[in-house]
Enzyme design. Structure first.
Site, PDB file in Angstrom:
ATOM      1  N   TYR A   1       0.874  -1.188   0.000  1.00 33.53           N
ATOM      2  CA  TYR A   1       0.000   0.000   0.000  1.00 33.53           C
ATOM      3  C   TYR A   1       0.903   1.226   0.000  1.00 33.53           C
ATOM      4  O   TYR A   1       0.669   2.186   0.706  1.00 33.53           O
ATOM      5  CB  TYR A   1      -0.840  -0.077   1.286  1.00 33.53           C
ATOM      6  CG  TYR A   1      -2.097   0.739   1.365  1.00 33.53           C
ATOM      7  CD1 TYR A   1      -3.059   0.690   0.357  1.00 33.53           C
ATOM      8  CD2 TYR A   1      -2.350   1.538   2.478  1.00 33.53           C
ATOM      9  CE1 TYR A   1      -4.241   1.408   0.463  1.00 33.53           C
ATOM     10  CE2 TYR A   1      -3.520   2.251   2.603  1.00 33.53           C
ATOM     11  CZ  TYR A   1      -4.458   2.186   1.591  1.00 33.53           C
ATOM     12  OH  TYR A   1      -5.647   2.894   1.711  1.00 33.53           O
TER      13      TYR A   1
ATOM     14  N   GLU B   1      -6.495  -1.030 -10.460  1.00 34.07           N
ATOM     15  CA  GLU B   1      -5.489  -0.377  -9.618  1.00 34.07           C
ATOM     16  C   GLU B   1      -4.159  -0.427 -10.358  1.00 34.07           C
ATOM     17  O   GLU B   1      -3.693  -1.505 -10.747  1.00 34.07           O
ATOM     18  CB  GLU B   1      -5.383  -1.060  -8.243  1.00 34.07           C
ATOM     19  CG  GLU B   1      -6.616  -0.813  -7.387  1.00 34.07           C
ATOM     20  CD  GLU B   1      -6.399  -1.095  -5.899  1.00 34.07           C
ATOM     21  OE1 GLU B   1      -5.507  -1.903  -5.571  1.00 34.07           O
ATOM     22  OE2 GLU B   1      -7.125  -0.502  -5.075  1.00 34.07           O
TER      23      GLU B   1
ATOM     24  N   LYS C   1     -10.882  -8.706  -4.053  1.00 29.74           N
ATOM     25  CA  LYS C   1      -9.618  -8.636  -4.782  1.00 29.74           C
ATOM     26  C   LYS C   1      -9.262  -9.932  -5.503  1.00 29.74           C
ATOM     27  O   LYS C   1      -8.596  -9.892  -6.530  1.00 29.74           O
ATOM     28  CB  LYS C   1      -8.478  -8.339  -3.790  1.00 29.74           C
ATOM     29  CG  LYS C   1      -8.630  -7.020  -3.034  1.00 29.74           C
ATOM     30  CD  LYS C   1      -8.114  -5.856  -3.856  1.00 29.74           C
ATOM     31  CE  LYS C   1      -7.932  -4.607  -3.002  1.00 29.74           C
ATOM     32  NZ  LYS C   1      -7.362  -3.509  -3.808  1.00 29.74           N
TER      33      LYS C   1
ATOM     34  N   ARG D   1     -12.515   8.985   5.892  1.00 29.72           N
ATOM     35  CA  ARG D   1     -12.157   9.733   7.122  1.00 29.72           C
ATOM     36  C   ARG D   1     -11.632  11.099   6.694  1.00 29.72           C
ATOM     37  O   ARG D   1     -10.412  11.331   6.682  1.00 29.72           O
ATOM     38  CB  ARG D   1     -11.053   8.998   7.900  1.00 29.72           C
ATOM     39  CG  ARG D   1     -11.383   7.602   8.383  1.00 29.72           C
ATOM     40  CD  ARG D   1     -10.144   6.909   8.975  1.00 29.72           C
ATOM     41  NE  ARG D   1      -9.046   6.835   8.022  1.00 29.72           N
ATOM     42  CZ  ARG D   1      -8.898   5.843   7.120  1.00 29.72           C
ATOM     43  NH1 ARG D   1      -9.753   4.843   7.079  1.00 29.72           N
ATOM     44  NH2 ARG D   1      -7.895   5.872   6.265  1.00 29.72           N
TER      45      ARG D   1
ATOM     46  N   THR E   1      -1.506   0.786  -5.241  1.00 25.36           N
ATOM     47  CA  THR E   1      -1.835   1.738  -6.303  1.00 25.36           C
ATOM     48  C   THR E   1      -0.930   2.957  -6.220  1.00 25.36           C
ATOM     49  O   THR E   1      -0.830   3.590  -5.176  1.00 25.36           O
ATOM     50  CB  THR E   1      -3.304   2.178  -6.172  1.00 25.36           C
ATOM     51  OG1 THR E   1      -4.113   1.011  -6.063  1.00 25.36           O
ATOM     52  CG2 THR E   1      -3.739   2.994  -7.375  1.00 25.36           C
TER      53      THR E   1
ATOM     54  N   HIS F   1      -2.531   7.612  -3.136  1.00 24.72           N
ATOM     55  CA  HIS F   1      -3.702   6.723  -3.149  1.00 24.72           C
ATOM     56  C   HIS F   1      -4.246   6.558  -1.733  1.00 24.72           C
ATOM     57  O   HIS F   1      -5.453   6.662  -1.498  1.00 24.72           O
ATOM     58  CB  HIS F   1      -3.306   5.365  -3.736  1.00 24.72           C
ATOM     59  CG  HIS F   1      -4.368   4.306  -3.656  1.00 24.72           C
ATOM     60  ND1 HIS F   1      -5.477   4.284  -4.476  1.00 24.72           N
ATOM     61  CD2 HIS F   1      -4.493   3.224  -2.846  1.00 24.72           C
ATOM     62  CE1 HIS F   1      -6.233   3.230  -4.183  1.00 24.72           C
ATOM     63  NE2 HIS F   1      -5.656   2.577  -3.193  1.00 24.72           N
TER      64      HIS F   1
ATOM     65  N   GLN G   1     -15.817  -4.891  -1.093  1.00 26.74           N
ATOM     66  CA  GLN G   1     -14.789  -4.647  -0.076  1.00 26.74           C
ATOM     67  C   GLN G   1     -15.308  -4.032   1.231  1.00 26.74           C
ATOM     68  O   GLN G   1     -14.974  -4.529   2.309  1.00 26.74           O
ATOM     69  CB  GLN G   1     -13.682  -3.773  -0.684  1.00 26.74           C
ATOM     70  CG  GLN G   1     -12.465  -3.645   0.226  1.00 26.74           C
ATOM     71  CD  GLN G   1     -11.264  -3.047  -0.492  1.00 26.74           C
ATOM     72  OE1 GLN G   1     -11.200  -3.021  -1.716  1.00 26.74           O
ATOM     73  NE2 GLN G   1     -10.306  -2.568   0.281  1.00 26.74           N
TER      74      GLN G   1
END
Lengths: 440, 440
Positions: free
Chosen positions: A140, A210, A264, A154, A370, A145, A251
């Protein structure tokens, strides 16, 4: 990092003249590996090296070429179609073969006559996965991203507190990693909107792409033995393009508390060519860090990594819809980005992965996550481009998209270029979304 | 589910007399598979079938026994040491071999004389993983574990809203699944307490076990093609014990937003023996559901699954500390539970996994998740037994534990018994925690 050597000389030319053309993905300075055979045949898969619009068949090259006995030994697993066994070789061995192939394919090489018959036109080939993927992990590391997606959920606290300390990653599904060109069915799955009384099981309405790089592990490590950050680069074999397709409506309902799963693992697409770390040596760069970013913990720190651990690789996403293909229009570019926007280097991802003693193996695949850039048009997923599906993007010719429709074909592209170096490319990473299976 | 047949006759006896002893894990009715060789040798691995205190070497059995041509074909991959190829066979084929082995090992069989030389005492063998694990997935089907762990973090809302709808699962690391008896080093990792200014990288202080079953996939499915719940049982090969070791201090800092990673992948221990679904047929049961639990969605529903999809398998956790071994004391039981406490059946886990088209393959391993019972002494992890490490448990002889100490050896045990059936056992699943590697 890798030192530059004669294989990075931008003036070097190949006797395979198509390799010398401006814009060729596979000049003499690249020499990527793939696994291929004549399209539609049932021949054995061969390991090949890309050169211009040709592939050098290493089984034929091992037979016909003149090689030192050391190089013959290195060619042996490759001639059998086994890239993993070659990936397991020490970096010096991998570099030695690069040097030998470069010399053999260089203009004026005495090997030209014997190796011409080992070339096969790329357009006549089909490709398999280049290597057996024992385990596939997705990271990640694309901070833009992470921030943009975090903002959707958030707004006041987009980046979680661990992000700049821990290279966040999770295990993905190895069996459903497919090679570029393999179509994928739209997945079914459970989803539940905030106002739904109970979930429903239906085809996903939010299939997304992605934009990632896939990092291939070279030599692994024994269970219980970590990989020091100073040695991590030696354990990296090379890089491919990677599309980690995602069902954005599956997801959110499934992922707490253990992370993404069926959103995924219906398929991930990797490009057939592995561009080696040696070929990428001229395109290393520092990562973009801001002054207030914390220093990495010592196990993730090395001066070389901080100075040149990054990858200056241009990335693009192109979409071809059924309507565009019917009108014979080219694919439309959705986004462009660059791998230098990663927060963590490939070496840091690898060292972190093995830091608890987890054993990595030759052929393991590490997705970067991504890789979006800081600007809106640099977003590596539709989730970002459409602000969570709230704002459709307009395509040329009147179409629009929030998420992918049946028949859409997504293509990722990548290349590296820099003054004083020969441009190299990655070849295509393409996949089409087929309609969901009909179920009773 | 599987119908009962003559191989479940509790009165049937073997000419391998140790198999007829009360309390033998491997009576004639069990016939589990493993992969073994003479301990300390470099012989080829052999697929073996457990019978009493002996292992029937299927390479020797194929040579020496008298088998129908159909059975010879089925024995061929097994004689090569390849259990995966046999797992890929249709259920009818797997059942046919069970029938043939049962007859051959039954008291009075004319094969006794030829097969006696194919037996090898278990105590002289070492074991590898029974099959190549392409992918390993861990589920979270133990509802009492989910509730107890959830309470530690969310006292008023322990079970997340998706739990009773989605069989929660995530991908684990296949490369670090090890066979029983393989010691594991205490992992290093990042952790950060609530009052720490920044994380530290240090050996985990909270290494824990998780009491699980491992479900082995038989025939797989092609990418894009789901597995119907009515056929799911045919795709299950068998069951092992499984210990999903967990570093409880690494997990909370790393797991948001993508789930557990280095907290889990430093090693997972599976027992060497696979007890087949056919052997477990007499021990199927309904799952425990309460009246207010939602009906599973149609893709996860079948009458047979609801009536007999559960597994009535007793489970135990035993701890042997260095001090106990020095004093020649036996391991102490920490907990006991039963697989019937799972919220989802094995068939539901498998069908859910493939419901988006994810391709399962023979030899894939599905962990059930920690199977705790409703009572405190039925907790399948130290996290639960010690209330998150807040309350040490007292061991006999004055020792205590919150989490595992260096030298601790954890052993899982399982067996199935029921009136009218012959008791069958799983053999041991053991692992020891070694001190963390010293690092500069």
């Amino acid at each position: 990092m890798n030192a530059l050597d004669f294989t990075h000389d931008p003036a070097a030319q190949s006797w395979v003249t198509s390799a010398n053309a401006d814009g060729s993905d596979f000049p003499l300075q690249n020499l990527p590996y793939a696994r291929a055979r004549s399209a539609g045949s049932h021949q054995d898969w061969r390991i090949v090296v890309g050169i211009g619009d040709q592939a050098l068949d290493l089984a034929l090259a091992a037979q016909r070429g003149r090689w030192s006995s050391a190089i013959q030994v290195l060619l042996e697993p490759l001639a059998r179609g086994d890239l993993n066994a070659f990936m397991a070789q020490p970096k010096a061995a991998r570099l030695a073969l690069r040097h030998a192939l470069f010399e053999a394919l260089r203009a004026g090489s005495p090997q030209q006559a014997s190796l011409e018959a080992a070339l096969r036109p790329l357009r006549l080939l089909e490709f398999s996965l280049p290597a057996r993927i024992g385990d596939y992990t997705d990271f990640y590391a694309g901070i833009h991203h992470a921030v943009t997606v975090g903002k959707l959920f958030r707004p006041d606290n987009p980046l979680l507190p661990n992000y700049k300390w821990v290279p966040i990653g999770y295990h993905g599904r190895a069996s459903s990693v497919v090679v570029s060109g393999t179509p994928l069915r739209r997945p079914w799955g459970q989803r539940k909107g905030p106002n739904d009384e109970q979930p429903q099981f239906a085809p996903s309405q939010r299939v997304d792409h992605e934009l990632e790089l896939g990092l291939w592990v070279a030599q692994g490590n024994a269970l219980g033995e970590p990989i020091d950050i100073h040695q991590a680069e030696d354990h990296l074999f090379g890089v491919s393009l990677f599309n980690d397709w995602s069902a954005r409506d599956i997801q959110p309902w499934e992922y707490q508390p253990l992370g993404p799963f069926l959103a995924k693992n219906f398929g991930s697409t990797v490009s057939p060519w592995i561009v080696t770390m040696e070929a990428l040596a001229p395109f290393r760069c520092p990562l973009e860090r801001s002054a207030d970013d914390p220093q990495p913990l010592p196990y993730l720190s090395s001066a070389a990594n901080e100075v040149g651990g990054g990858l200056d690789v241009h990335l693009e996403v192109h979409l071809s819809t059924a309507a565009r293909r019917a009108a014979q229009l080219p694919a439309e570019r959705l986004a462009h980005s660059n791998a230098k926007h990663m927060y963590w280097t490939a070496a840091q991802l690898l060292t972190h992965h093995a830091s608890n003693g987890c054993n990595l193996q030759p052929g393991d695949l590490l997705g970067t996550g991504t890789i979006s850039g800081p600007l809106p048009e640099q977003a590596g997923s539709l989730l970002e481009l459409t602000q969570g599906g709230r704002q459709a993007i307009a395509l040329e010719g009147g179409e629009s998209r929030t998420f992918l429709q049946d028949g859409d074909e997504l293509q990722l592209k990548a290349w590296a270029e820099r003054a004083g170096a020969r441009r190299i490319g990655f070849g295509p990473c393409a996949g089409q979304i087929l309609p969901a299976l009909t179920r009773s």
